[in-house]
Design a protein around this motif. Structure first.
Motif: not given
Length: 71
Positions: A56-71
């Motif tokens: 998806l980065a080809a068409v959008a700046q993609t962010l995968a977020l979670r509100g805690a450490a340990g991704l």
């Protein structure tokens, strides 16, 4: 190993400081493109979605977020 796979997919690890904690996530940068925010509050880490999100980065700046450490 997971972190290396994420970086090979073009992702960059990011942390954002907030007033009451921090937000942690991966960003597939595409400056100037629309932003796609992927919030995955289901127990799976962002790397589980690498094969879906990286293209998806080809068409959008993609962010995968979670509100805690340990991704």
């Amino acid at each position: 190993m997971v972190e290396q796979a994420m970086m090979r997919s073009g992702a960059q690890r990011r942390r954002w400081s907030l007033a009451d904690g921090e937000m942690v996530g991966w960003v597939w940068p595409n400056p100037g493109a629309p932003v796609l925010l992927f919030a995955h509050a289901n127990g799976f880490c962002a790397s589980a979605y690498r094969r879906v999100l990286a293209p998806l980065a080809a068409v959008a700046q993609t962010l995968a977020l979670r509100g805690a450490a340990g991704l």
